[in-house]
Structure formats: structure tokens, C-alpha cells
Design a protein around this motif. Structure first.
Motif, mmCIF file in Angstrom:
data_model
loop_
_atom_site.group_PDB
_atom_site.id
_atom_site.type_symbol
_atom_site.label_atom_id
_atom_site.label_comp_id
_atom_site.label_asym_id
_atom_site.label_seq_id
_atom_site.Cartn_x
_atom_site.Cartn_y
_atom_site.Cartn_z
ATOM 1 N N ASN A 157 0.828 -1.210 0.000
ATOM 2 C CA ASN A 157 0.000 0.000 0.000
ATOM 3 C C ASN A 157 0.865 1.263 0.000
ATOM 4 O OD1 ASN A 157 -2.552 -1.234 -0.006
ATOM 5 N ND2 ASN A 157 -2.502 -1.532 2.212
ATOM 6 N N LEU A 158 2.080 1.148 0.546
ATOM 7 C CA LEU A 158 2.968 2.306 0.586
ATOM 8 C C LEU A 158 3.372 2.755 -0.820
ATOM 9 C CD1 LEU A 158 5.350 1.459 3.574
ATOM 10 C CD2 LEU A 158 3.180 2.682 3.621
ATOM 11 N N SER A 159 3.398 1.803 -1.749
ATOM 12 C CA SER A 159 3.795 2.139 -3.119
ATOM 13 C C SER A 159 2.768 3.026 -3.821
ATOM 14 C CB SER A 159 4.017 0.857 -3.933
ATOM 15 O OG SER A 159 5.134 0.143 -3.449
ATOM 16 N N LYS A 160 1.554 3.055 -3.279
ATOM 17 C CA LYS A 160 0.501 3.882 -3.875
ATOM 18 C C LYS A 160 0.675 5.360 -3.538
ATOM 19 C CE LYS A 160 -2.702 0.006 -3.225
ATOM 20 N NZ LYS A 160 -3.915 -0.463 -2.502
ATOM 21 N N ILE A 161 1.555 5.645 -2.561
ATOM 22 C CA ILE A 161 1.755 7.020 -2.102
ATOM 23 C C ILE A 161 3.068 7.553 -2.664
ATOM 24 C CG2 ILE A 161 2.094 8.472 -0.072
ATOM 25 C CD1 ILE A 161 0.414 6.500 1.501
ATOM 26 N N THR A 162 3.007 8.667 -3.361
ATOM 27 C CA THR A 162 4.219 9.260 -3.915
ATOM 28 C C THR A 162 4.871 10.251 -2.952
ATOM 29 O OG1 THR A 162 2.886 10.956 -5.029
ATOM 30 C CG2 THR A 162 3.432 8.976 -6.292
ATOM 31 N N SER A 163 4.058 10.918 -2.138
ATOM 32 C CA SER A 163 4.613 11.897 -1.191
ATOM 33 C C SER A 163 5.353 11.179 -0.064
ATOM 34 C CB SER A 163 3.502 12.773 -0.625
ATOM 35 O OG SER A 163 2.518 11.983 0.012
ATOM 36 N N ASN A 164 6.089 11.940 0.731
ATOM 37 C CA ASN A 164 6.828 11.363 1.840
ATOM 38 C C ASN A 164 5.877 10.807 2.901
ATOM 39 O OD1 ASN A 164 9.249 11.963 0.654
ATOM 40 N ND2 ASN A 164 9.606 13.838 1.840
ATOM 41 N N ILE A 165 6.354 9.800 3.604
ATOM 42 C CA ILE A 165 5.539 9.104 4.604
ATOM 43 C C ILE A 165 6.239 9.146 5.953
ATOM 44 C CG2 ILE A 165 4.590 6.863 5.292
ATOM 45 C CD1 ILE A 165 4.534 6.154 2.264
ATOM 46 N N MET A 166 5.490 9.511 7.002
ATOM 47 C CA MET A 166 5.973 9.331 8.365
ATOM 48 C C MET A 166 5.292 8.085 8.915
ATOM 49 S SD MET A 166 5.697 11.714 11.759
ATOM 50 C CE MET A 166 6.802 12.941 11.095
ATOM 51 N N LEU A 167 6.089 7.052 9.174
ATOM 52 C CA LEU A 167 5.549 5.753 9.558
ATOM 53 C C LEU A 167 5.895 5.455 11.006
ATOM 54 C CD1 LEU A 167 5.783 2.573 7.296
ATOM 55 C CD2 LEU A 167 5.573 2.480 9.763
ATOM 56 N N GLY A 168 4.878 5.405 11.860
ATOM 57 C CA GLY A 168 5.083 5.080 13.263
ATOM 58 C C GLY A 168 5.135 3.575 13.463
ATOM 59 N N ALA A 169 6.117 3.122 14.233
ATOM 60 C CA ALA A 169 6.255 1.691 14.513
ATOM 61 C C ALA A 169 7.041 1.516 15.804
ATOM 62 C CB ALA A 169 6.965 0.971 13.370
ATOM 63 N N TYR A 170 6.735 0.458 16.544
ATOM 64 C CA TYR A 170 7.475 0.202 17.772
ATOM 65 C C TYR A 170 8.953 0.000 17.444
ATOM 66 C CZ TYR A 170 2.838 -0.316 19.734
ATOM 67 O OH TYR A 170 1.540 -0.079 20.109
ATOM 68 N N ALA A 171 9.810 0.544 18.298
ATOM 69 C CA ALA A 171 11.243 0.607 18.005
ATOM 70 C C ALA A 171 11.891 -0.758 17.894
ATOM 71 C CB ALA A 171 11.949 1.433 19.078
ATOM 72 N N LEU A 172 11.404 -1.716 18.660
ATOM 73 C CA LEU A 172 12.025 -3.045 18.698
ATOM 74 C C LEU A 172 11.087 -4.090 18.119
ATOM 75 C CD1 LEU A 172 14.177 -5.065 19.533
ATOM 76 C CD2 LEU A 172 13.240 -5.030 21.865
ATOM 77 N N GLY A 173 11.534 -4.757 17.092
ATOM 78 C CA GLY A 173 10.751 -5.830 16.484
ATOM 79 C C GLY A 173 9.945 -5.353 15.293
ATOM 80 N N LYS A 174 9.006 -4.465 15.530
ATOM 81 C CA LYS A 174 8.146 -3.992 14.449
ATOM 82 C C LYS A 174 8.931 -3.133 13.438
ATOM 83 C CE LYS A 174 4.339 -4.584 14.070
ATOM 84 N NZ LYS A 174 3.159 -3.887 14.581
ATOM 85 N N ILE A 232 10.767 6.313 9.439
ATOM 86 C CA ILE A 232 10.244 5.426 10.477
ATOM 87 C C ILE A 232 10.598 5.986 11.846
ATOM 88 C CG2 ILE A 232 10.317 3.093 11.416
ATOM 89 C CD1 ILE A 232 10.849 2.093 8.602
ATOM 90 N N VAL A 233 9.573 6.201 12.670
ATOM 91 C CA VAL A 233 9.752 6.815 13.990
ATOM 92 C C VAL A 233 9.049 5.979 15.053
ATOM 93 C CG1 VAL A 233 9.892 9.117 12.967
ATOM 94 C CG2 VAL A 233 7.687 8.265 13.792
ATOM 95 N N PRO A 234 9.529 6.023 16.306
ATOM 96 C CA PRO A 234 8.854 5.317 17.397
ATOM 97 C C PRO A 234 7.571 6.039 17.794
ATOM 98 C CG PRO A 234 10.706 6.562 18.249
ATOM 99 C CD PRO A 234 10.767 6.685 16.751
ATOM 100 N N PRO A 235 6.694 5.369 18.548
ATOM 101 C CA PRO A 235 5.380 5.947 18.871
ATOM 102 C C PRO A 235 5.413 7.331 19.505
ATOM 103 C CG PRO A 235 5.402 3.624 19.408
ATOM 104 C CD PRO A 235 6.814 3.972 19.026
ATOM 105 N N MET A 236 6.316 7.571 20.460
ATOM 106 C CA MET A 236 6.342 8.874 21.136
ATOM 107 C C MET A 236 6.668 10.000 20.160
ATOM 108 S SD MET A 236 8.021 8.189 24.901
ATOM 109 C CE MET A 236 7.832 9.927 25.308
#
Length: 313
Positions: A157-174, A232-236
Motif C-alpha cells: 500500500n505504501l507504493s501507492k503514495i508518492t509523497s513522503n511518509i511518516m511511519l510510526g512503529a514500535y522501536a524493537l521488532g516492528k 520510520i519513527v517510534p510511537p512517542m
């Protein structure tokens, strides 16, 4: 004979009196058997910690000298004893180093799943199954209406977006799984990783796990490139950048409420959904299922009286 009090819940967590140890204790204890390194399972301050090597490395980074008084590192399949209980680890498939805890006492086998998943994930050892008399399973998503989509399909689904993406994900594992998924399935994207996640990335690579192509976040790079970037950034950090402009905000999670009101849903979970829990139970072939981390009421109703289901929480 299955002992109803073999594992009992309490303020400090799940306790085995016959081995005098806790499974993923909630407060510091003398003997802690740790399934994996996420903060809701692996706290600091325990005396003797029994775990896999990756779990110890993640804990040492996160907690430094307070990680444990002493680590007792065990390979998958390596047995050891705490009092009269024989213990070993098998892979849980949840994240690197995650383990199910196999416990044998008086000829009865109990398996504590920790957190686990059945989906394929090149950043984690694949799940192992072993038959047991009692299966203590997480029930985070034990709802018949919960079905997690295929992660490989979801990430495209990310390939459908041309603009920049801020993607939140848990720092460890995810985060590590997401980086590898993007590298494999959205190769046109340039991946930037928040500095606080980078030490975990390096530990994964130290363990021989390939994560693909990524780089540490650089503000100038993001500012000078208005498309094709995934930060890719952590939740906080994700929550603190609520007013970030010129980016599409996405949070990778199996929880529906964390995907609501987002410009793009990214339902990628590192836990089993309903079908996978049923599959795991079929593989383990237990006489009894004990539930933990979530509600087991739906499982109890599903099996009715065909299988004993006991709720530990």
C-alpha cells in the motif's frame, strides 16, 4: 496429572511455585524466565534472568547495568532445571530471539507461548510447535472477527503514495520487520530511520539478520526530497509530530483503533489473530488451554466443553 496451580497469576506476574520462578515478571524478582525483550515482558532489575541471546542483547541496550544481576543465556532446545522443573525454549516467531517456554514437571508438559505469530517474517526465527498437555496462550487478538491481512500485501500500500511518509512503529521488532518489508516489496522507497531505533537495527544485524537498505534520518535529506521517502519513527515521536506537514502519516499496527482516521491503514501485527490461535492449539494438541494477555472468553465459548479453557487473567 495436570496441576491447576502449576502456574498462578499474582501481582508480580505468572509464578511457578514448583520451580520458584516467574514468567515475564511485572516487578523485579529473583528468578525470571523471559520470553522476549519487549518492555511489557522484560523489565529491568531481576536477579537471575533466563533467556535467549538476542533477548539479553536487547535488554542490555535498553536497561544497561540494570538489565539483570546475571544472564543465563539458553539456545532454542537447550534444557535446564529450576528446582524440579525442566525448562527449554522454542521459537515463538514474534521477533528476534522470542521464545515459548516449555516446562516439564512430573511427566506433564506445559508451554507458555509469550507473544507469538505464525506469519512468515525474515527478521524473526519461524515459530516452532511442540505438543503439550497445557498450552498457555496469549489472547491479545482472540476475537473471531479479528483477521490480520498478509503483511507482504499490506506493505505494498505504501507504493501507492508518492509523497513522503511518516511511519510510526514500535522501536524493537516492528520497526525492523517494517524496514525489511519495505526493502523487499517497495524497493523504490528510500528508508530513513529515527536515531533512537538505530541501536536495535545494529543488534539485529549483529545477529546476522539482514534488514535491507536504510539510513539514519537526516533532516536535510527529508527537506530536500518531497517524494519517495519513508521516515520510520517510534510511537512517542509519532505522537509528538502530530502537526507534521508535507507527509502522509501512517502507523503500523494490528490494533484497529490505531489505524482509524489515518490517511492510510497499515494493519501489520506481530501477534496471532483468531485463526492463528486456533491453528496453534491444533498443532500443540493440549488437554487444557490457559489464556493470558487479553480476554479468553471467546476461546472458552468457541470450544464450549470440547476443551478445558482456563482464564489466567
Amino acid at each position: 496429572m495436570i496441576l491447576d496451580d502449576f502456574i498462578v497469576p499474582g501481582p508480580a506476574g505468572l509464578y511457578c511455585v514448583y520451580g520458584d520462578f516467574y514468567l515475564d515478571p511485572k516487578i523485579p524478582v529473583k528468578h525470571a524466565v523471559i520470553s522476549h525483550a519487549h518492555g511489557d515482558h522484560a523489565i529491568s532489575g531481576n536477579q537471575d534472568v533466563y533467556c535467549t541471546k538476542p533477548t539479553s542483547l536487547f535488554m542490555l541496550h535498553r536497561y544497561k547495568k540494570f538489565a539483570a544481576s546475571e544472564f543465563h543465556i539458553k539456545e532454542y532446545g537447550e534444557s535446564f532445571n529450576l528446582k524440579s522443573v525442566k525448562i527449554s525454549f522454542i521459537s515463538a516467531g514474534h521477533m528476534a530471539g522470542s521464545a515459548q517456554v516449555v516446562m516439564e514437571y512430573l511427566g506433564v508438559r506445559y508451554i507458555y507461548s509469550g507473544d507469538y505469530k505464525l506469519q512468515t517474517d525474515p527478521t524473526s526465527e519461524p515459530i516452532q510447535f511442540m505438543e503439550a498437555d497445557v498450552f498457555i496462550t496469549e489472547t491479545t487478538f482472540a476475537d473471531p472477527d479479528t483477521r490480520h491481512p498478509d503483511a507482504e500485501t499490506e506493505i505494498t500500500n505504501l507504493s501507492k503514495i508518492t509523497s513522503n511518509i511518516m511511519l510510526g512503529a514500535y522501536a524493537l521488532g516492528k520497526s525492523q520487520r517494517i524496514v525489511r518489508l519495505i526493502s523487499d516489496h517497495c524497493p523504490e522507497k528510500r528508508i530513513l530511520v529515527h536515531h533512537s531505533i538505530m541501536p536495535f537495527m545494529k543488534i539485529y544485524e549483529q545477529l546476522g539478520i539482514s534488514l535491507g537498505k536504510y539510513e539514519v534520518y537526516d533532516r536535510k535529506v527529508m527537506k530536500n526530497n518531497h517524494s519517495g521517502m519513508v521516515y520510520i519513527v517510534p510511537p512517542m515521536v509519532y505522537r509528538s509530530y502530530i502537526k507534521a506537514i508535507n507527509v502522509v502519516r501512517v502507523f503500523a499496527s494490528g490494533w484497529k483503533h490505531l489505524n482509524n482516521n489515518r490517511e492510510l491503514s497499515l494493519c501489520i501485527s506481530d501477534h496471532v489473530d483468531w485463526n492463528d490461535i486456533i491453528t496453534a492449539i491444533e498443532q500443540v494438541k493440549p488437554k487444557e488451554v490457559w489464556t493470558n494477555h487479553g480476554s479468553g472468553t471467546e476461546l472458552k465459548a468457541h470450544f464450549n466443553e470440547k476443551l478445558v479453557v482456563k482464564l489466567l487473567n
